[in-house]
Structure formats: C-alpha cells, structure tokens
Design a protein around this motif. Structure first.
Motif, PDB file in Angstrom:
ATOM      1  N   PRO A  22       0.803  -1.238   0.000  1.00  0.00           N
ATOM      2  CA  PRO A  22       0.000   0.000   0.000  1.00  0.00           C
ATOM      3  C   PRO A  22       0.833   1.284   0.000  1.00  0.00           C
ATOM      4  CG  PRO A  22      -0.273  -1.214   2.063  1.00  0.00           C
ATOM      5  CD  PRO A  22       0.498  -2.101   1.150  1.00  0.00           C
ATOM      6  N   ASP A  23       2.075   1.189   0.500  1.00  0.00           N
ATOM      7  CA  ASP A  23       2.954   2.368   0.462  1.00  0.00           C
ATOM      8  C   ASP A  23       3.287   2.755  -0.974  1.00  0.00           C
ATOM      9  OD1 ASP A  23       4.021  -0.258   0.867  1.00  0.00           O
ATOM     10  OD2 ASP A  23       6.046   0.618   0.850  1.00  0.00           O
ATOM     11  N   TYR A  25       1.260   1.408  -3.847  1.00  0.00           N
ATOM     12  CA  TYR A  25       0.082   1.413  -4.712  1.00  0.00           C
ATOM     13  C   TYR A  25      -1.171   2.030  -4.083  1.00  0.00           C
ATOM     14  CZ  TYR A  25       3.058  -1.632  -7.488  1.00  0.00           C
ATOM     15  OH  TYR A  25       4.102  -2.131  -8.224  1.00  0.00           O
ATOM     16  N   GLY A  26      -1.069   2.446  -2.819  1.00  0.00           N
ATOM     17  CA  GLY A  26      -2.204   3.109  -2.176  1.00  0.00           C
ATOM     18  C   GLY A  26      -3.118   2.141  -1.437  1.00  0.00           C
ATOM     19  N   LYS A  28      -6.574   2.115  -1.646  1.00  0.00           N
ATOM     20  CA  LYS A  28      -7.862   1.815  -2.292  1.00  0.00           C
ATOM     21  C   LYS A  28      -7.851   0.452  -2.953  1.00  0.00           C
ATOM     22  CE  LYS A  28      -9.967   6.185  -3.546  1.00  0.00           C
ATOM     23  NZ  LYS A  28     -10.353   7.057  -4.652  1.00  0.00           N
ATOM     24  N   LEU A 104      -0.215   3.249 -11.328  1.00  0.00           N
ATOM     25  CA  LEU A 104      -0.433   3.954 -10.062  1.00  0.00           C
ATOM     26  C   LEU A 104       0.861   4.600  -9.586  1.00  0.00           C
ATOM     27  CD1 LEU A 104      -2.442   0.967  -8.788  1.00  0.00           C
ATOM     28  CD2 LEU A 104      -3.373   3.265  -8.589  1.00  0.00           C
ATOM     29  N   SER A 105       1.941   3.845  -9.673  1.00  0.00           N
ATOM     30  CA  SER A 105       3.228   4.355  -9.181  1.00  0.00           C
ATOM     31  C   SER A 105       3.972   5.056 -10.317  1.00  0.00           C
ATOM     32  CB  SER A 105       4.062   3.185  -8.651  1.00  0.00           C
ATOM     33  OG  SER A 105       4.387   2.292  -9.706  1.00  0.00           O
ATOM     34  N   GLY A 131      -1.271   7.844  -8.643  1.00  0.00           N
ATOM     35  CA  GLY A 131      -2.074   6.963  -7.790  1.00  0.00           C
ATOM     36  C   GLY A 131      -3.431   6.682  -8.416  1.00  0.00           C
TER      37      GLY A 131
END
Ligand code: DQA
Length: 148
Positions: A22-23, A25-26, A28, A104-105, A131
C-alpha cells in the motif's frame, strides 16, 4: 451528447490493490477505484466496461474483442506485463484502437526494469505516479482524445 464507450483493463496482481504494497500502490481497492471512475464517467457521459485478469492470454482475448464490440478507447494498467509483453503490444497494434497506459506508481522513479515499457510509444498517453486519481485523469484524456 455522444456517449463514449471505454474499456478499462487491469493486469496481474492489481486484484490485490488495497492489500498489496500500500505504500507504493495506495490503500484503495480496485473495486473502489473502478466505482470512483464510474461516477466520473457518468458525469462525462461515458460508458465503462472493465476487467481484471492475472492472465496474459485473457487480456489479449479481451483486447481482440474490443475490435468489434463498440469500444472506442482502452485504458490499461498492464501491471508487470508492461515491461515484458510483446504479445500485448502486438494485440494493440492489431486492433488499432487508441489506448492509454496507466500506472499507479511512478515507474520512472523505480527499478530500471520498470522504466521500460513495450506499450508507451504506441499509446495515446501515459499516466504514471498519480495513484488512483490517475484513472480519472486517464478517463479525461480518453474522452478528450475521442471528442477533439
Ligand atoms: C504498476 C507498475 C508495474 O511495474 C507493476 O508491475 C505493477 C503495477 C503500477 O500501477 O504502478 O503491477 O503497473
């Protein structure tokens, strides 16, 4: 007003969004990202179809279907296939429909192997590092491309 038909494809491991690194790709989930983009699509008068697959062959089959199912533009996060798949590149060249590559990244700020894409030079646009918001940006870019 025209309704634009847009297909969103998410590739391998993106079904784990929310839990997966999550750090990077977030937080959600993919379901949340798609729900948000559908709200935006309603506002912009676009119709969304979406699929996620961990299988290269399923993604290629779906791209082929897009040839004659009314899809006007594809938004794709190809995941790791971005950096490996000449078959995906050939699928897009075969159907000759516009597509937008999204990550995303910021793949350009990561490992060297992520900085190479077999798709970017034939994409209408590439969005990386924004993101989950990048999906909305990709939708706007797709619609702008189709309506201009
Ligand atoms: C990704 C970046 C890829 O390098 C990686 O393999 C992914 C996700 C992104 O959205 O940032 O699976 O496409």
């Amino acid at each position: 007003m025209t309704t634009n038909k847009i297909l969103i494809i998410n590739g391998p491991n993106l079904n784990l969004l929310g839990k997966r690194e999550p750090d990077i790709y977030g937080a959600k989930t993919l379901a949340q990202i798609i729900a948000d983009v559908r709200v935006k699509a309603d506002e912009l008068n676009a119709e969304i179809d979406d699929m996620q697959s961990n299988s290269e062959s399923e993604i290629i089959e779906r791209i082929h279907q897009a040839m004659d199912d009314g899809t006007e533009c594809i938004i794709i996060n190809p995941g790791a296939f971005t950096h490996t798949s000449i078959a995906l590149r050939d699928a897009f060249l075969s159907i000759s429909k516009p597509f937008i590559e999204i990550h995303l990244s910021n793949v350009f700020a990561r490992e060297a192997f992520r900085q190479r894409s077999f798709l970017s030079d034939i994409a209408v646009a590439v969005i990386a590092g924004a993101g989950a918001h990048g999906y909305e940006l990709a939708l706007q870019a797709a619609i702008r491309h189709l309506r201009d």
